[in-house]
Structures are given as structure tokens and as C-alpha cells.
Enzyme design. Sequence first.
Site, PDB file in Angstrom:
ATOM      1  N   ARG A 164      37.576  11.972 -23.376  1.00 34.52           N
ATOM      2  CA  ARG A 164      38.848  12.596 -23.693  1.00 34.52           C
ATOM      3  C   ARG A 164      39.754  11.647 -24.485  1.00 34.52           C
ATOM      4  NH1 ARG A 164      41.004  16.716 -21.250  1.00 34.52           N
ATOM      5  NH2 ARG A 164      39.248  16.601 -19.810  1.00 34.52           N
ATOM      6  N   THR A 165      39.939  10.468 -23.960  1.00 36.48           N
ATOM      7  CA  THR A 165      40.846   9.512 -24.604  1.00 36.48           C
ATOM      8  C   THR A 165      40.305   9.074 -25.960  1.00 36.48           C
ATOM      9  OG1 THR A 165      41.482   8.760 -22.402  1.00 36.48           O
ATOM     10  CG2 THR A 165      42.096   7.350 -24.241  1.00 36.48           C
ATOM     11  N   LYS A 190      25.714  -8.981 -25.082  1.00 42.60           N
ATOM     12  CA  LYS A 190      25.174 -10.276 -25.500  1.00 42.60           C
ATOM     13  C   LYS A 190      26.081 -11.427 -25.079  1.00 42.60           C
ATOM     14  CE  LYS A 190      22.692  -8.379 -29.481  1.00 42.60           C
ATOM     15  NZ  LYS A 190      22.770  -8.160 -30.937  1.00 42.60           N
ATOM     16  N   ARG A 203      39.546   0.547 -24.679  1.00 45.99           N
ATOM     17  CA  ARG A 203      39.433   0.919 -23.273  1.00 45.99           C
ATOM     18  C   ARG A 203      38.552  -0.111 -22.607  1.00 45.99           C
ATOM     19  NH1 ARG A 203      41.021   5.701 -20.509  1.00 45.99           N
ATOM     20  NH2 ARG A 203      39.765   5.972 -18.664  1.00 45.99           N
ATOM     21  N   HIS A 260      47.789   2.837 -18.884  1.00 46.98           N
ATOM     22  CA  HIS A 260      47.175   3.830 -19.756  1.00 46.98           C
ATOM     23  C   HIS A 260      48.318   4.423 -20.575  1.00 46.98           C
ATOM     24  CE1 HIS A 260      44.585   6.621 -21.475  1.00 46.98           C
ATOM     25  NE2 HIS A 260      44.325   7.424 -20.481  1.00 46.98           N
TER      26      HIS A 260
END
Lengths: 305, 305, 305
Positions: free
Chosen positions: A51-52, A80, A101, A129
Site C-alpha cells: 500500500r505505502t 550482502k 521503509r 510513519h
Amino acid sequence: MRHLMSPLDFTVEELDKLLDLANDIEAHPDKYAHACDGKKLATLFYEPSTRTRLSHEAAMLNLGGSILGFSSADSSSAAKGESVSDTIRMVSCYADICAMRHPKEGAPMVACRHSSIPVINAGDGGHQHPTQTLTDLLTIRSLKGRLGNLTIGLCGDLKFGRTVHSLIHALVRYENVRFVLISPEELRLPSYIRKDVLDKNNIPYKEVINLEEAMPELDLLYMTRVQKERFFNEEDYVRMKDFYILDAAKMSLAKEDMLVLHPLPRVNEISVEVDKDPRAAYFKQVQYGVYVRMALILTLLEIEV
Amino acid sequence: MRHLMSPLDFTVEELDKLLDLANDIEAHPDKYAHACDGKKLATLFYEPSTRTRLSHEAAMLNLGGSILGFSSADSSSAAKGESVSDTIRMVSCYADICAMRHPKEGAPMVACRHSSIPVINAGDGGHQHPTQTLTDLLTIRSLKGRLGNLTIGLCGDLKFGRTVHSLIHALVRYENVRFVLISPEELRLPSYIRKDVLDKNNIPYKEVINLEEAMPELDLLYMTRVQKERFFNEEDYVRMKDFYILDAAKMSLAKEDMLVLHPLPRVNEISVEVDKDPRAAYFKQVQYGVYVRMALILTLLEIEV
Amino acid sequence: MRHLMSPLDFTVEELDKLLDLANDIEAHPDKYAHACDGKKLATLFYEPSTRTRLSHEAAMLNLGGSILGFSSADSSSAAKGESVSDTIRMVSCYADICAMRHPKEGAPMVACRHSSIPVINAGDGGHQHPTQTLTDLLTIRSLKGRLGNLTIGLCGDLKFGRTVHSLIHALVRYENVRFVLISPEELRLPSYIRKDVLDKNNIPYKEVINLEEAMPELDLLYMTRVQKERFFNEEDYVRMKDFYILDAAKMSLAKEDMLVLHPLPRVNEISVEVDKDPRAAYFKQVQYGVYVRMALILTLLEIEV
């Protein structure tokens, strides 16, 4: 250069300007259709959040820009052993702005210190957020016409719910705001928010257990999902997850112009029968989320149309 | 607003118009290069299908539009328990049209009921895969010049092969069509298609076990992959998977203008020595798949060029 | 039609032209902003490599083109058993050029034999990674002004380091090049490169174990990561991974205009305190990587601006 780490990064005045811009975008989308021609947004999602991610991507595409990035840590250099600060220096060569995120709190903050492009915090663990909060504020201001003079019910998981905490931080800056905190005992709003934010700002609030009792006085009901991953054990989750389900019966107790918001995704905390209620604003919220992110991208890139 | 759920959603006349448009796109690609400027296609792939996803994406990019989405359920909100109907309402705010692939039959149908943008069913379990059928029809019509007056061999897994079932449904609407059903006993065409579709429409057909025997009379041979995941046990799969392999020797028995089609990916059911045969049309089919999806996007978005 | 399989695919003259183009792109990016309008790059990454993928994608987007593809084999048709040669024939219908990363050596070579679009080898196992070498060459030529008359230190894992091997192959074509090979005994440059490349071309080199000793004479220090996955056992890895760590103390022994390069990602083989040293060129290298890939895409598509 400016980043977005927390919803409080913007002053009330700056925020007004941002929301005004979002409303102008809503009214005149064509005017902005080429504002970011030739610009690139990188979405750096170290954990999936469709969604974001899609909301940021849709915002950039609506502005005529392009998108690139990764949608989970599996496909990133993190596997890595690369540090966030090295990754952002790399991405600074690939894009003009990025949305990050990350499951670890503070990761976007580390990124913005080494970045030569604006960084949008698209969620860092249980911490912040901010674009969700901007979305909530735009939705409320657009549909209620104001951000002050409101009695706001916050319902569900008030202990771990990051969107709720951010929204409180953002709303206490407005006049005559009251909160009704609706949750089971175990998921009460943490005292560091009750004391340090609400009490400190002399914001009136009350805590109730019964959603039905609270309904009649609310101008706004903000529902939240009870996230399974926040619980320490399965048993607690099962016992509580259906505790606060909003249905047509409960809606009948509310004001005629009360708004229902939800950060989504919902599971079953709002019955689908509520979807058709004109007071249900949670799908409109998704659309406002795109407008506010368009405004944010323009603001951080310092593009004026 | 129109969706594509099944190949039969279009009447024969509508289909002719769609295939005409696809041929015009093939002939004059530049004419359509900006037809979808500013439009966004969301690819919602709840299970991976690189070929189908990239074909839709290439189609949209060829039209000047943009793409966003997800390529597997891992990176989607489904993992958080969101329903398809909620996801599509969200995506309706992010895109102008979407293509959905889902392992569960009927999921795209649920989506289109709650969508405010056109939904393309890009495959739902063993149920439908309508854009593959449109691809097959465009390939046949473009290379044979007609969709009627054909003897069509269908070979391989006729029991579980969704593309074969859809193609039969689509072709019985044309004049003078005959089928030769070539499969092992265990993978015969289900009786609900033989009876309810072929018999009911008085379509002549025969069932044979031997591919070589059938070759000489075919105008078209549609090969299918024996999909491992359709079998109940490994042993059955191993015994049957090499049963029907098309090679140069078998091709020598066929008409000079017979076409070989395959929905791809192939594993070894068509020997690579056949690839150079001018009658091998399965790679051309891929290209037709892009043209027909371009025509489909324009049609569903009601864009005229 | 031309592909890029190995850095040696280009003659020294062709390479000069390519690097000239990259420098012109760096100086006049706007001139190239629409050079690939309407063109599509497919990134076919059978194993994740975020850096390499994003660099190619950024390059194409900077040229006005579009991108599509997959970032890991999980989401590709390979999982259904499709051959690389079939996949590339499919992708030839979807894109105008592609970059392929594959864990198996030679896979991009197989692809280019069946492709009707240019194929860029974006790394095939331990074999080649030619766009990294082009990046290294552009960085050196841009910052040192030349590719000959250099004493080049190569440090770290010289046994398995594919970028080091490719760079040696590329640099021996220039005048008056000397190598200092700095590695533990166990990770020495393989004899097939020492003998068949260095000795055969009469290139002077020496092998040393101590990085500090080598520092004063170097014009260029190319650091490499000790990749855990190259080791046969954990113990060997742990013993050696910190063997050669570049820090400020070691930098103080180097020439004032020595350059430090690294293909990235780094783990801890270069201390972060070195990042601020003006001789640290590894983040500039990332930017040069985008420019050289832009030049490469234009060259392979035969687009002149």
C-alpha cells in the site's frame, strides 16, 4: 535540502501550505501532470508494504516522474551486508528523491544524514510513519473543513499503534482538540504519550473500554487494526482481536457527520456493512494519501507549478 | 465500465473489432505510442507469472502509459490479511486499469465488483486466462486469415489445460470448426466441455491417442505443457510428460501451411529443432500477445486513436 | 546487432568512443534526456543484484526510456522450467534491449544467440561483469585523465574476484601499466591470469602480502570485498575477512593523488573514516556507472544524439 522523518518536521503553517497544495492537486490534477518530468523516485522497501509503496509510486507517476527500487530486503544489497548509509549514497546517484521503509527504527534518519537527495520516511519499525499522518490530516481537513474543534475517538490497539501515536502528536498542535481513547486495558495508550504529550499540552482526554458508549460524542473515529505481530502470544491475540468491531449497529449511535478513518489494511475490525455508510472515509483516505504524497514530493524537490 | 473476466465477454462482433485494432497497432505502432500518456496500469500478481505480467506491462508502455504493482503475494498486503475487495478499492486510487493474476478461481470477479477501474483477469487458478485466448485468436486470424473453416488439433494435457478449454469456448462461435483432441486417456478433455460445449453446439470432433495419426488433417496444432503441479503424484507425471513430443519427424507429416501454437513456457513438448520450421508460430504468438493486450487496454479504457 | 558479453568486446578505439560519450552525457545530461523515448529496457535478474539492476534502470530512465523486468528467479518463468533461450525470445517481444544477470556462467551468451534485441551481460556467475569494468575504466579515465601510465594495486580476494580479473584484462591493453597484487596467499590471483594475461603481455607485476608496504607506489588502489559465499568454510572466512582493511593510517602512506576504487557493496574492508578522504572515489564510481551504462545503451541501440 529537506527530508521527511516525522510528521512534526513541518510547522503548522508549513503543513497548511502542504495540505493546500494537496487540495489544489485534487482540484486540478492536469496542472501537475508534468511537474516531475525527468525526475525519479526510488522506493527502498526493506520490508514489504504494498500500500505505502504503491501510493508513493502512483504519486510520482501522476507528476510525470519515473519510479525504480526494491520491494523487500531479499532483493536488496542489504543481504550482502551493506549499510543503510552506503545504500543511500548509491541511491543518491540513481534517483532524485526516495521513500524508505525499514523494520529498524531510525534507519531513515541514518539514511538522510548521508543522502544527497530528499528522504521520505515511509515507516521505520514501530517508530514513525509520517506520510500516513499527513494522509490522515488531509482527509480530516478536507472532509471536516478543519483540524481543530474536534472530538476524536481512537480505537483498538493504542499501545503499539504507531499511526495513532503520530496522529496524536500532530493534532495536539490545533485548537480545542479532545481525545476519547478506546481500548482494552492491555492495549492502552502508553503513559509517555498520555503524560508527555496530552497532559503537557493540556489536552482533554478520557479512556474508555466500551466503544458503544463513546460513539455519540465523536466527530471522528479512528479505527486501528490489531496487528498479530505485536502480540507476545497467540492466545492474547485471539482473545482480543474481535474486541472492537465497528458495525452498522454501533454506527447508528454516532453523529450524522462523524467520520470513520482507518489506516488500512483492515482485517475484520470494521464490518463490510459499514463500507456503504457515507460516514465511512477510509477508502477516500487512500485517495487523499496519493494527493498528499504528490504535494510532499513537490515540496521536498522544491518544484513550484 | 467494462472488465475482462472471460474470453466470451466479447461478442464475435466486438472481438472482430478488437482484433482489427490489434492488427492496426501492429501495422502502425507509432500512431498509438502516446495513446495512454498519463495512464497507469497496475499489475496485481498474487502468484508469479513473468510472461503474462511483462506482456501486459510492455503493452501499457508501448501505449505511453506507466506501470506499477507487485509480482508475488509475498510482497502484497494479502500477507496482512487484506481481502481482494479491499485491495482493489485501494488500487482504484493508484491506477487507471489493472491486470490481476490470482491462484484462487473467481478472485478477479470479486475484484471487478468493487473496482472503480477496469479489471483484466490475467489468470485465476485453473479457471480462465482470457488474454491468452485473445492472443491465440489474434495469432490464428493474423496468420491463417480466418477463425472459421479450421481443423484444430489440441494436444497434451486437455484435462487441466485452462488455455485449451478457453480456446474451445472461443472457437465454437465460428463457422465450420472441427477439433481433433489428442491426449492420453488420463488427460482427456473433461466431459463437461465435450458435452456442454462441443456436442451442444454440434461441433464435430474426434479423440485420438496418437499425435502422428492426427497430423495430416490439421490446419492448426495447439500444443500444451504437461504441468507438473497438476498431477497428483510424481510417478504419473514422469510416465506421461514425454508422451507427446513434437519433433521434425512428426512435422513432416503435417500440411505445408499448418500452424503450431503453444501458450508457453514450453519445457520439452516441442523439440527445439521445430523452432526453425516456418510453421512454428509460438514465438510470433508472444508478439501478438502484446498487440492484443494493447488493443484490450485501449478498449477497456475507451480510448480512441 | 551488437551485445555486451565481455569488456573486451570493444576495441580500445571503440572503448574510447564509449567513454567519450559517457563524459559528454555527464557534461550535458539534458541533451540526452529524450534519446530513448519510447524504448524499453528489460532487466532479467535471475539472482538479486540491486545495485547493478538499479544502475541500468536509472540509466534507461535518464534517457527517457521505460523499464520492466524481474529482480529474482523466484518470480520468473525459470521456475516453470523455461530455458534461457526461450525466455530471451519472449523478452525480445517485450523490450528493445535487456540486461541479464544469471548465476550460471555463459547464460547471457546463450541468450544473445537467440535474441533479436541487444543483450547486456550484467554478471554471469564468477565469469564476467563487463558493465562494472566499463564503470571502473570511466572512473579512472575521468579522475586520472588516462588509462595508461599507472601503477595499480589490486587488494583483497584476487582469486575469486571477477571484477579484478576483468579489470586486468581491460587494462593490459594500455601503455605502461603495472600491477601490485595484494592478497593473502590463499586468495592469490590465479595462475591462468598471471601467466596467460600478465606474462603473455609482458605486463610488470609483483605480488605482496602487506597492504601498507604497497601503498606508497600506487596511483590507484582497487579494493575488493571478501565474499563469504566464495569460501569453502566459515573458519577460513572469519580468519581472513579483516586481513586487509583500508583505514586513515594506511591512507597516510599513499600518494596525494592516489585513487581508491571499490566495486561495492563494501562490508568493512574500507573503514568509514576513509569516506571523507578526497582520494576515496568509490561513491563517485557509482555515478560513473550510470553514465557509462547510458552510453552503452545508446551505443548498443545505435542511437546518435
